[in-house]
Design a protein around this motif. Structure first.
Motif, PDB file in Angstrom:
ATOM      1  N   THR B 103       0.785  -1.229   0.000  1.00  0.00           N
ATOM      2  CA  THR B 103       0.000   0.000   0.000  1.00  0.00           C
ATOM      3  C   THR B 103       0.815   1.276   0.000  1.00  0.00           C
ATOM      4  O   THR B 103       0.274   2.353  -0.252  1.00  0.00           O
ATOM      5  N   LYS B 104       2.129   1.175   0.278  1.00  0.00           N
ATOM      6  CA  LYS B 104       2.920   2.408   0.203  1.00  0.00           C
ATOM      7  C   LYS B 104       3.227   2.781  -1.244  1.00  0.00           C
ATOM      8  O   LYS B 104       3.665   3.894  -1.532  1.00  0.00           O
ATOM      9  N   MET B 105       2.973   1.857  -2.168  1.00  0.00           N
ATOM     10  CA  MET B 105       3.107   2.191  -3.589  1.00  0.00           C
ATOM     11  C   MET B 105       1.711   2.626  -4.014  1.00  0.00           C
ATOM     12  O   MET B 105       0.891   1.790  -4.397  1.00  0.00           O
ATOM     13  N   ASP B 106       1.450   3.946  -3.907  1.00  0.00           N
ATOM     14  CA  ASP B 106       0.052   4.385  -4.021  1.00  0.00           C
ATOM     15  C   ASP B 106      -0.164   5.477  -5.068  1.00  0.00           C
ATOM     16  O   ASP B 106      -1.037   6.332  -4.910  1.00  0.00           O
ATOM     17  N   GLN B 107       0.599   5.450  -6.129  1.00  0.00           N
ATOM     18  CA  GLN B 107       0.461   6.495  -7.140  1.00  0.00           C
ATOM     19  C   GLN B 107      -0.525   6.137  -8.241  1.00  0.00           C
ATOM     20  O   GLN B 107      -0.623   4.987  -8.648  1.00  0.00           O
ATOM     21  N   GLY B 123      -1.350   0.402  -4.079  1.00  0.00           N
ATOM     22  CA  GLY B 123      -1.936   1.114  -2.951  1.00  0.00           C
ATOM     23  C   GLY B 123      -3.150   1.944  -3.330  1.00  0.00           C
ATOM     24  O   GLY B 123      -3.782   2.552  -2.472  1.00  0.00           O
ATOM     25  N   VAL B 124      -3.485   1.994  -4.625  1.00  0.00           N
ATOM     26  CA  VAL B 124      -4.636   2.797  -5.047  1.00  0.00           C
ATOM     27  C   VAL B 124      -5.893   1.965  -4.912  1.00  0.00           C
ATOM     28  O   VAL B 124      -6.017   0.891  -5.494  1.00  0.00           O
ATOM     29  N   GLN B 125      -6.852   2.483  -4.130  1.00  0.00           N
ATOM     30  CA  GLN B 125      -8.109   1.772  -3.959  1.00  0.00           C
ATOM     31  C   GLN B 125      -9.111   2.270  -4.980  1.00  0.00           C
ATOM     32  O   GLN B 125      -8.990   3.366  -5.537  1.00  0.00           O
ATOM     33  N   ARG B 126     -10.129   1.474  -5.152  1.00  0.00           N
ATOM     34  CA  ARG B 126     -11.148   1.748  -6.166  1.00  0.00           C
ATOM     35  C   ARG B 126     -11.755   3.140  -6.007  1.00  0.00           C
ATOM     36  O   ARG B 126     -11.883   3.891  -6.972  1.00  0.00           O
ATOM     37  N   SER B 127     -12.154   3.497  -4.782  1.00  0.00           N
ATOM     38  CA  SER B 127     -12.827   4.787  -4.624  1.00  0.00           C
ATOM     39  C   SER B 127     -11.833   5.934  -4.777  1.00  0.00           C
ATOM     40  O   SER B 127     -12.193   7.010  -5.253  1.00  0.00           O
ATOM     41  N   THR B 128     -10.580   5.733  -4.390  1.00  0.00           N
ATOM     42  CA  THR B 128      -9.559   6.764  -4.584  1.00  0.00           C
ATOM     43  C   THR B 128      -9.440   7.086  -6.065  1.00  0.00           C
ATOM     44  O   THR B 128      -9.394   8.258  -6.462  1.00  0.00           O
ATOM     45  N   LEU B 129      -9.395   6.055  -6.896  1.00  0.00           N
ATOM     46  CA  LEU B 129      -9.272   6.272  -8.335  1.00  0.00           C
ATOM     47  C   LEU B 129     -10.490   7.008  -8.868  1.00  0.00           C
ATOM     48  O   LEU B 129     -10.365   7.992  -9.604  1.00  0.00           O
ATOM     49  N   ASN B 130     -11.678   6.573  -8.485  1.00  0.00           N
ATOM     50  CA  ASN B 130     -12.875   7.212  -9.022  1.00  0.00           C
ATOM     51  C   ASN B 130     -13.018   8.651  -8.544  1.00  0.00           C
ATOM     52  O   ASN B 130     -13.476   9.517  -9.294  1.00  0.00           O
ATOM     53  N   ASN B 131     -12.589   8.941  -7.319  1.00  0.00           N
ATOM     54  CA  ASN B 131     -12.592  10.337  -6.860  1.00  0.00           C
ATOM     55  C   ASN B 131     -11.631  11.172  -7.687  1.00  0.00           C
ATOM     56  O   ASN B 131     -11.944  12.288  -8.086  1.00  0.00           O
ATOM     57  N   TYR B 132     -10.459  10.594  -7.956  1.00  0.00           N
ATOM     58  CA  TYR B 132      -9.430  11.308  -8.721  1.00  0.00           C
ATOM     59  C   TYR B 132      -9.953  11.650 -10.119  1.00  0.00           C
ATOM     60  O   TYR B 132      -9.660  12.703 -10.665  1.00  0.00           O
ATOM     61  N   LEU B 133     -10.730  10.719 -10.673  1.00  0.00           N
ATOM     62  CA  LEU B 133     -11.193  10.887 -12.053  1.00  0.00           C
ATOM     63  C   LEU B 133     -12.476  11.694 -12.163  1.00  0.00           C
ATOM     64  O   LEU B 133     -12.955  11.936 -13.261  1.00  0.00           O
ATOM     65  N   SER B 149      -8.081  -2.690  -3.105  1.00  0.00           N
ATOM     66  CA  SER B 149      -6.947  -2.285  -3.937  1.00  0.00           C
ATOM     67  C   SER B 149      -7.211  -2.788  -5.355  1.00  0.00           C
ATOM     68  O   SER B 149      -7.619  -3.930  -5.554  1.00  0.00           O
ATOM     69  N   LEU B 150      -7.009  -1.926  -6.343  1.00  0.00           N
ATOM     70  CA  LEU B 150      -7.302  -2.314  -7.721  1.00  0.00           C
ATOM     71  C   LEU B 150      -6.403  -3.455  -8.174  1.00  0.00           C
ATOM     72  O   LEU B 150      -6.842  -4.356  -8.899  1.00  0.00           O
ATOM     73  N   CYS B 151      -5.138  -3.436  -7.744  1.00  0.00           N
ATOM     74  CA  CYS B 151      -4.248  -4.542  -8.119  1.00  0.00           C
ATOM     75  C   CYS B 151      -4.674  -5.831  -7.417  1.00  0.00           C
ATOM     76  O   CYS B 151      -4.535  -6.926  -7.962  1.00  0.00           O
ATOM     77  N   GLY B 152      -5.201  -5.693  -6.204  1.00  0.00           N
ATOM     78  CA  GLY B 152      -5.734  -6.864  -5.501  1.00  0.00           C
ATOM     79  C   GLY B 152      -6.942  -7.412  -6.246  1.00  0.00           C
ATOM     80  O   GLY B 152      -7.143  -8.615  -6.353  1.00  0.00           O
ATOM     81  N   MET B 153      -7.746  -6.492  -6.774  1.00  0.00           N
ATOM     82  CA  MET B 153      -8.902  -6.907  -7.554  1.00  0.00           C
ATOM     83  C   MET B 153      -8.446  -7.638  -8.817  1.00  0.00           C
ATOM     84  O   MET B 153      -9.086  -8.590  -9.258  1.00  0.00           O
ATOM     85  N   ALA B 154      -7.338  -7.193  -9.387  1.00  0.00           N
ATOM     86  CA  ALA B 154      -6.800  -7.898 -10.556  1.00  0.00           C
ATOM     87  C   ALA B 154      -6.338  -9.289 -10.140  1.00  0.00           C
ATOM     88  O   ALA B 154      -6.581 -10.274 -10.838  1.00  0.00           O
TER      89      ALA B 154
END
Lengths: 262, 474
Positions: B103-107, B123-133, B149-154
């Motif tokens: 999670t410290k790799m969160d860019q 480290g980027v979670q689903r809602s973080t990404l959608n808020n950013y976008l 985590s989106l990578c966890g979802m992958a």
């Protein structure tokens, strides 16, 4: 609800501030004169976004007839105006303030600008976010109302129109307060007023064609001379590790050591 | 063949290894504290906590590679960790080892709005990404409920309520950066590439999607984005029984009506949701529906589905149009897990994940309800019926010593029934710890043997999340 007789203009002016995005981890500049803004994600102040959403809903209810989004600052401010336009504002006004002067632009200046614009545009309502998430001032709505001698309804969590008045529910320390204000009035939005809609791709495209007028503070006769000088900006002190204490005697002696008790 | 790998003896994490890790990462990024290890030894499932020996927080892919090389050299397990919101015990360190918290790799890197792609770190979670976008008019629609985590979802090939319209992670990952067991860093579609389609070489991206950390550690994912819909309307429709609700779903899909979400909740689940989320829907089998698109299209689709529902005895639609109302409705849907658990204080829950062809859906759900009744357990049902996928949240009763046994009985029957109609035992949660035997039955011995061959080739020392996914071959 609605107006009787020939349709009267009900123009809503909405203040839109461009701020560092709420999700960004803010860093203080090494020279301690401010925070790092270069290359950092910025967006429309969340409370201003709520204000735009409320204005758009008023237009959908056929209460408002036109929504004008206003932003003061350097050219990048046009980004937040485009966001406002994509959400449903009809046109934008960019009050151009160059970078150096923008650093010292304060609510007192912005409220004078909004007051002058309201008169020029014959606005029936001004709505802004209760505060900006960068300076947390919570002053613009109040000062604007004072300059215009208009009633103010701040921290609005619900807005209803009844004939010529507004019924506004406000979030106050003790709970909720409902007041009636005559129009024209200045409102500021609180978090629970609404959840702003997402801008959709077609609306973002349409927004590119909507008009953004440019003006300078001088055009409105507003003096933006610096009122406040920032001396220093520092990070809060780093959190120290806690100490586990075995018993009450140890607690008392540690409190005494630290000078908290005699 | 699997016998060789599963018999591998892993080494303990010695103090010297911990020092080596601290040297590579910095001591502030390494912890052996009991609370850190406990936190990283379990997920949202009922699988018992199995803490790792040490937790590390690498900050760059090169450091991930260095740590994995050390672990590979000493034959120490590596378990990747994102948000710990999985349902199958994927992060439990059943063979000890090093938990790698990413999670410290969160860019959020490389937002290509006009190409509809974005690249994210673990480290980027689903809602973080959608808020950013949110001011780009784009979003990432795969929504498993948890803010994962989106990578966890992958890694788990996650899906969710929007899959009926937008697909699952399998369809929406364009590229992955993966660190292999020997420390090699690869880009599955080539560095910096993400096209809408490709015929170039083997589909490595989808080899790693759903591999649950057993083939490599995902350190970056390039995802496909979609435009936010112009109009969205959500509605609730109540039905006299399960058959009519599920029939409505099947008929809607067979008419080709483009639904955004069709979620089924049985009366037990509606009751739980009403209590937990302060709703007041009629306690009866229900569909939560969502329509997305241009205004005219949405109105047409609504009319069409309303007719089908009414033909099956469904009620009028109860609407949720404003964003706040829709969010409240779907939050209640996603809180079903917690709503179910709160039916019995102190309980833990097990979720089944059967996914079957839609024509078999009515019989599977009805038979499942009969099993639940026979076993005398609580098991509210919720499901992405548009995908043929339904979940029974089986709740253990801490006061009933037979409750766990009864729950396992129901879960096994549901899974086997799904397999018998040509379905899968896990539509979206993954195999993890608990479904390995079912995987063997589902894929068959030769298929599983091939999976072991791939595993052996990519992870000869069996360090990548050992004990997960692949069952022992007979």
């Amino acid at each position: 609800m609605g107006v009787l007789g020939p349709k009267m203009a009900f123009r809503v002016l909405v203040g839109c501030k461009r701020v560092i995005d709420y999700a960004v981890k803010v860093r203080v500049k090494p020279d301690k004169t401010g925070v790092v803004t270069d290359g950092v994600k910025h967006s429309l102040n969340p409370f201003d976004e709520i204000a735009i959403e409320e204005a758009v809903r008023l237009k959908e209810k056929k209460i408002a007839t036109e929504i004008v989004a206003v932003s003061c600052g350097p050219p990048k401010c046009q980004e937040v105006l485009r966001t406002a336009l994509a959400m449903g504002a009809d046109r934008g006004i960019h009050i151009e303030v160059p970078d150096e002067e923008y650093a010292s632009l304060q609510p007192i200046h912005v409220s004078k600008i909004l007051a002058k614009l309201a008169a020029q545009e014959e606005a029936s309502m001004i709505i802004v976010g209760k505060q900006a998430i960068d300076d947390d001032c919570n002053q613009t709505a109040q000062m604007t109302a004072a300059f215009l001698d208009w009633p103010q309804a701040t921290f609005a969590s619900k807005i209803e129109k009844t004939n010529g008045d507004l019924l506004v529910t406000r979030e106050v320390d003790g709970g909720l307060e409902t007041i009636k204000v005559k129009l024209p009035a200045v409102l500021s939005t609180d978090l629970r007023l609404n959840e702003p809609r997402y801008a959709t791709l077609p609306n973002i495209m349409k927004a590119k064609k909507k008009k953004i007028d440019k003006k300078k503070p001088a055009d409105l006769g507003v003096d933006i001379t610096q009122h406040v000088e920032v001396l220093k900006v520092e990070e809060p002190p780093v959190r120290q590790a806690g100490v586990i204490i075995e018993n009450a005697e140890q607690l008392v002696s540690k409190l005494r050591e630290a000078g908290h008790i005699q | 063949m699997s016998g060789n790998l599963s018999a591998i003896q892993h080494s303990q994490v010695t103090a010297e290894i911990v020092n080596q890790l601290a040297f590579i990462l910095g001591s502030e990024h390494v912890s052996t504290s009991p609370s850190a290890r406990e936190h990283h030894g379990h997920d949202e499932s009922f699988h018992k906590c199995a803490p790792p020996a040490v937790v590390v927080w690498p900050t760059r892919v090169e450091l991930v590679s260095e740590v994995i090389k050390v672990c590979n050299e000493h034959v120490i397990p590596v378990i990747p960790f994102g948000t710990g919101t999985g349902f199958e015990g994927g992060v439990t360190a059943v063979k000890g080892g090093v938990c790698m918290d990413l999670t410290k790799m969160d860019q959020i890197l490389d937002v290509r709005a006009e190409d509809f792609t974005v690249t994210v770190q673990p480290g980027v979670q689903r809602s973080t990404l959608n808020n950013y976008l949110h001011d780009t008019g784009l979003w990432f629609p795969v929504d498993p409920g948890a803010d994962a985590s989106l990578c966890g979802m992958a890694a788990t090939s996650a899906s969710g309520t929007n899959a009926v319209r937008y697909g699952t992670m399998r369809e929406n990952v364009a590229n992955l950066q993966v660190v292999l067991a020997d420390g090699r860093i690869i880009h599955t579609s080539g560095k910096g590439r993400s096209t809408k389609k490709t015929s170039a070489g083997y589909n490595l991206t989808n080899l790693f999607v759903g591999s649950e950390g057993t083939l490599g550690v995902i350190t970056q994912a390039t995802l496909r984005l979609y435009g936010r819909p112009e109009t969205t309307a959500s509605a609730v429709c109540s039905f006299p029984d399960v058959q009519s609700a599920v029939d409505t779903t099947v008929q809607t899909l067979q008419c080709g009506i483009p639904m955004a979400r069709i979620e089924f909740l049985d009366e037990a689940m509606i009751d739980a949701c009403n209590k937990y989320s302060h709703l007041s829907y009629t306690v009866t089998p229900t569909l939560f529906l969502e329509f997305q698109g241009g205004e005219k299209a949405v109105n047409e689709n609504v009319q069409a589905v309303l007719e089908i529902a009414q033909m099956n005895g469904g009620s009028d639609f109860q609407w949720a149009k404003k964003l706040e109302e829709r969010n409240h409705l779907w939050k209640a849907r996603h809180d079903c897990w917690y709503a179910s658990k709160s039916l019995i204080p102190g309980s833990s829950a097990y979720s089944t994940d059967a996914c079957v062809p839609i024509t078999s859906l009515p019989e599977c759900i009805i038979a499942a309800k009969e099993d639940i009744e026979t076993a005398g357990v609580k098991g509210p049902i919720v499901g992405h019926v548009g995908d043929g996928n339904f979940h029974i949240f089986l709740i253990t009763d801490p006061d009933d010593p037979n409750s766990e046994k009864n729950i396992r009985w129901v879960a096994e029957r549901v899974a086997k029934r799904a397999l018998s109609v040509g379905g899968t035992c896990t539509g979206e949660h993954g195999v993890g710890l608990g479904k390995q035997k079912l995987l063997l039955e589902e894929i068959g011995e030769e298929g599983v043997r091939l999976q072991w061959q791939l595993k052996r080739m990519l992870d000869p020392n069996y360090i990548m999340n050992p004990g997960k996914v692949l069952p022992q071959l007979p």
